[in-house]
Design a protein around this motif. Structure first.
Motif, PDB file in Angstrom:
ATOM      1  N   ASP A 175       2.730  -0.002  -3.830  1.00 52.58           N
ATOM      2  CA  ASP A 175       2.054  -1.241  -4.218  1.00 52.58           C
ATOM      3  C   ASP A 175       0.568  -1.114  -3.886  1.00 52.58           C
ATOM      4  O   ASP A 175       0.195  -0.887  -2.732  1.00 52.58           O
ATOM      5  N   ALA A 176      -0.300  -1.295  -4.884  1.00 52.96           N
ATOM      6  CA  ALA A 176      -1.736  -1.072  -4.719  1.00 52.96           C
ATOM      7  C   ALA A 176      -2.505  -2.319  -4.293  1.00 52.96           C
ATOM      8  O   ALA A 176      -3.730  -2.271  -4.168  1.00 52.96           O
ATOM      9  N   ARG A 177      -1.819  -3.434  -4.069  1.00 47.27           N
ATOM     10  CA  ARG A 177      -2.525  -4.659  -3.698  1.00 47.27           C
ATOM     11  C   ARG A 177      -3.041  -4.595  -2.259  1.00 47.27           C
ATOM     12  O   ARG A 177      -2.660  -3.725  -1.481  1.00 47.27           O
ATOM     13  N   SER A 178      -3.878  -5.561  -1.925  1.00 47.62           N
ATOM     14  CA  SER A 178      -4.390  -5.645  -0.562  1.00 47.62           C
ATOM     15  C   SER A 178      -3.245  -5.906   0.403  1.00 47.62           C
ATOM     16  O   SER A 178      -2.220  -6.502   0.033  1.00 47.62           O
ATOM     17  N   PRO A 179      -3.381  -5.475   1.653  1.00 49.16           N
ATOM     18  CA  PRO A 179      -2.288  -5.644   2.613  1.00 49.16           C
ATOM     19  C   PRO A 179      -1.836  -7.087   2.797  1.00 49.16           C
ATOM     20  O   PRO A 179      -0.641  -7.351   2.970  1.00 49.16           O
ATOM     21  N   ASP A 180      -2.767  -8.043   2.760  1.00 48.46           N
ATOM     22  CA  ASP A 180      -2.353  -9.427   2.963  1.00 48.46           C
ATOM     23  C   ASP A 180      -1.501  -9.935   1.803  1.00 48.46           C
ATOM     24  O   ASP A 180      -0.497 -10.626   2.020  1.00 48.46           O
ATOM     25  N   ARG A 181      -1.877  -9.589   0.582  1.00 50.15           N
ATOM     26  CA  ARG A 181      -1.062 -10.012  -0.561  1.00 50.15           C
ATOM     27  C   ARG A 181       0.294  -9.296  -0.541  1.00 50.15           C
ATOM     28  O   ARG A 181       1.314  -9.893  -0.897  1.00 50.15           O
ATOM     29  N   PHE A 182       0.299  -8.038  -0.133  1.00 46.54           N
ATOM     30  CA  PHE A 182       1.560  -7.307  -0.015  1.00 46.54           C
ATOM     31  C   PHE A 182       2.499  -8.023   0.957  1.00 46.54           C
ATOM     32  O   PHE A 182       3.699  -8.151   0.701  1.00 46.54           O
ATOM     33  N   ARG A 183       1.947  -8.521   2.050  1.00 43.68           N
ATOM     34  CA  ARG A 183       2.769  -9.217   3.051  1.00 43.68           C
ATOM     35  C   ARG A 183       3.208 -10.588   2.572  1.00 43.68           C
ATOM     36  O   ARG A 183       4.077 -11.207   3.185  1.00 43.68           O
ATOM     37  N   GLY A 184       2.589 -11.093   1.500  1.00 39.99           N
ATOM     38  CA  GLY A 184       2.921 -12.426   1.009  1.00 39.99           C
ATOM     39  C   GLY A 184       1.960 -13.492   1.494  1.00 39.99           C
ATOM     40  O   GLY A 184       2.244 -14.688   1.374  1.00 39.99           O
ATOM     41  N   VAL A 192       4.187 -16.671  -6.657  1.00 41.88           N
ATOM     42  CA  VAL A 192       5.058 -16.309  -5.540  1.00 41.88           C
ATOM     43  C   VAL A 192       4.369 -15.214  -4.736  1.00 41.88           C
ATOM     44  O   VAL A 192       3.803 -14.275  -5.296  1.00 41.88           O
ATOM     45  N   GLY A 193       4.424 -15.329  -3.419  1.00 43.44           N
ATOM     46  CA  GLY A 193       3.870 -14.303  -2.550  1.00 43.44           C
ATOM     47  C   GLY A 193       4.938 -13.353  -2.071  1.00 43.44           C
ATOM     48  O   GLY A 193       6.108 -13.723  -1.948  1.00 43.44           O
ATOM     49  N   GLY A 194       4.543 -12.114  -1.784  1.00 46.15           N
ATOM     50  CA  GLY A 194       5.481 -11.120  -1.275  1.00 46.15           C
ATOM     51  C   GLY A 194       5.396  -9.831  -2.057  1.00 46.15           C
ATOM     52  O   GLY A 194       4.429  -9.580  -2.784  1.00 46.15           O
ATOM     53  N   HIS A 195       6.426  -8.998  -1.890  1.00 43.32           N
ATOM     54  CA  HIS A 195       6.440  -7.710  -2.588  1.00 43.32           C
ATOM     55  C   HIS A 195       7.861  -7.328  -2.972  1.00 43.32           C
ATOM     56  O   HIS A 195       8.825  -7.953  -2.535  1.00 43.32           O
ATOM     57  N   ILE A 196       7.972  -6.319  -3.798  1.00 40.46           N
ATOM     58  CA  ILE A 196       9.278  -5.831  -4.218  1.00 40.46           C
ATOM     59  C   ILE A 196       9.935  -5.121  -3.035  1.00 40.46           C
ATOM     60  O   ILE A 196       9.306  -4.288  -2.383  1.00 40.46           O
ATOM     61  N   PRO A 197      11.176  -5.436  -2.720  1.00 40.11           N
ATOM     62  CA  PRO A 197      11.832  -4.806  -1.568  1.00 40.11           C
ATOM     63  C   PRO A 197      11.806  -3.286  -1.651  1.00 40.11           C
ATOM     64  O   PRO A 197      12.062  -2.699  -2.705  1.00 40.11           O
TER      65      PRO A 197
END
Length: 284
Positions: A175-184, A192-197
Motif C-alpha cells: 500500500d503506497a498511501r501515507s502511514p496515517d491513512r494506512f492505519r485508518g 472508510v478508513g483503514g487498509h486491505i487485510p
C-alpha cells in the motif's frame, strides 16, 4: 532511433533531446483538491513542446460509484488520446509533474500497460528541471497526430484476485498511501478508513531522496528486498487510494531491477466501496 529510457530520465539528459522529433513530453500536473490546477499551471509555463494530460479526463475512466476514484481509462480511448499528442509506437515519451512523480508515474504505468516500453518519468520533476537552469515555455505545441496500436500487457489485477489471494504467500500487497491513512487515521479522500487485510505499507515518498529525486537503484533494491523477504517481485501487487501513487512504487521497483510486480488499479477506494469486503486498521 535515439537513446531509449524506460524508467527515469534526468533533467540534463532530457534537455539535450527535448526537441528530438521522436520524443514527446507530457505534463501530468494535478492537484487532488483542485482539479483545475494542473491545466492552469500548464498554461502559465511548461517544458517546451509539452502536451497536457489530465488525470481525471485523460488518464482515468468513468466512475460508477464502486470502481474507485480513478478507474483505468478505456485502452482504445487512451491510445487515441496519446496519438493526438503525436505519440506513436516508437516514440520516446517523458512524463513529468511537480509532485515527485506522483502523477507522472500514472502515465508511465498506463503506457507500459498498453505495451509501450520507451516511456520515462522526469526524475525530480519540474522543480529539478528549473533548478538545473532549464527554461519553461507557455506556447501550446502544434498538433501533429500520429497513430498508436496497443498491445495490452497483464500488468494489473482485479479486485476479485485480491480478495481470493488474501493471506496467500503468492501475493504480497503493498500500500503506497501515507502511514496515517494506512492505519485508518486522517482519511479525507475515501468514506472508510483503514487498509486491505494483510497489506504492508510503503509510502511512495519513501522512494525519494532529500532532493525529491528517486533514490539510487541499489538503495531501492535493498529497501524493497527487505519487504520482499525472499519472495519474487512477481508476487507483489501494488495499491494505494485510487491507483495513482501506487504506480510510483511500481516505477521504483522497476528502477531497482525488481521486475514483474502488478497494480491493483481500483485500490482502496474501490475496495472500501463494498461493505462486505474486510477492513483492517492499525499499523499491522
Amino acid at each position: 532511433m535515439s537513446a531509449s529510457y524506460a524508467t527515469l530520465i534526468g533533467a540534463t539528459d532530457l534537455a539535450q533531446r527535448i526537441r528530438d522529433p521522436d520524443w514527446v513530453v507530457c505534463d501530468c500536473r494535478f492537484d487532488l483538491t483542485d482539479p483545475d490546477f494542473g491545466y492552469q499551471a500548464y498554461l502559465t509555463g511548461h517544458l517546451a513542446g509539452a502536451h497536457f494530460l489530465d488525470l481525471d479526463e485523460d488518464l482515468s475512466g468513468a466512475k460508477n460509484g464502486t470502481n474507485g476514484r480513478h478507474p483505468l481509462p478505456d485502452p482504445a480511448r487512451l491510445a487515441a488520446c496519446l496519438a493526438t499528442c503525436g505519440i506513436g509506437n516508437h516514440s520516446q515519451v517523458v512524463a513529468y509533474d511537480d509532485a515527485c512523480g506522483m502523477f507522472a508515474s500514472r502515465l508511465w504505468w498506463l503506457m507500459r500497460w498498453l505495451g509501450h516500453r520507451r516511456v520515462a518519468v522526469l526524475d525530480g520533476g519540474l522543480q529539478t528541471w528549473i533548478s538545473c537552469g532549464q527554461a519553461l515555455d507557455n506556447e501550446r505545441p502544434e498538433p501533429r497526430p500520429n497513430t498508436y496500436s496497443l498491445a495490452l500487457r497483464s500488468d494489473r489485477v482485479e479486485v476479485d484476485y485480491v480478495l481470493e489471494h488474501l493471506g496467500h504467500p503468492d501475493m504480497l500487497l503493498i500500500d503506497a498511501r501515507s502511514p496515517d491513512r494506512f492505519r485508518g487515521e486522517n482519511e479525507v479522500l475515501d468514506p472508510v478508513g483503514g487498509h486491505i487485510p494483510g497489506a504492508i505499507n510503503r509510502h511512495y515518498r519513501d522512494n525519494l531522496d532529500e532532493h525529491g529525486c528517486f533514490k539510487q537503484a541499489s538503495v531501492l533494491r535493498e529497501e524493497f528486498g527487505t519487504l520482499l523477504q525472499g519472495r519474487s517481485p512477481r508476487t507483489v501487487v501494488h495499491q494505494c487510494g485510487s491507483g495513482v501513487t501506487a504506480c510510483a512504487n511500481v516505477l521504483a521497483m522497476e528502477t531497482a531491477g525488481l521486475t514483474g510486480s502488478r497494480l491493483y488499479a481500483g485500490s482502496w477506494s474501490e475496495w472500501c466501496a463494498d461493505p462486505k469486503r474486510p477492513v483492517a486498521r492499525g499499523a499491522g
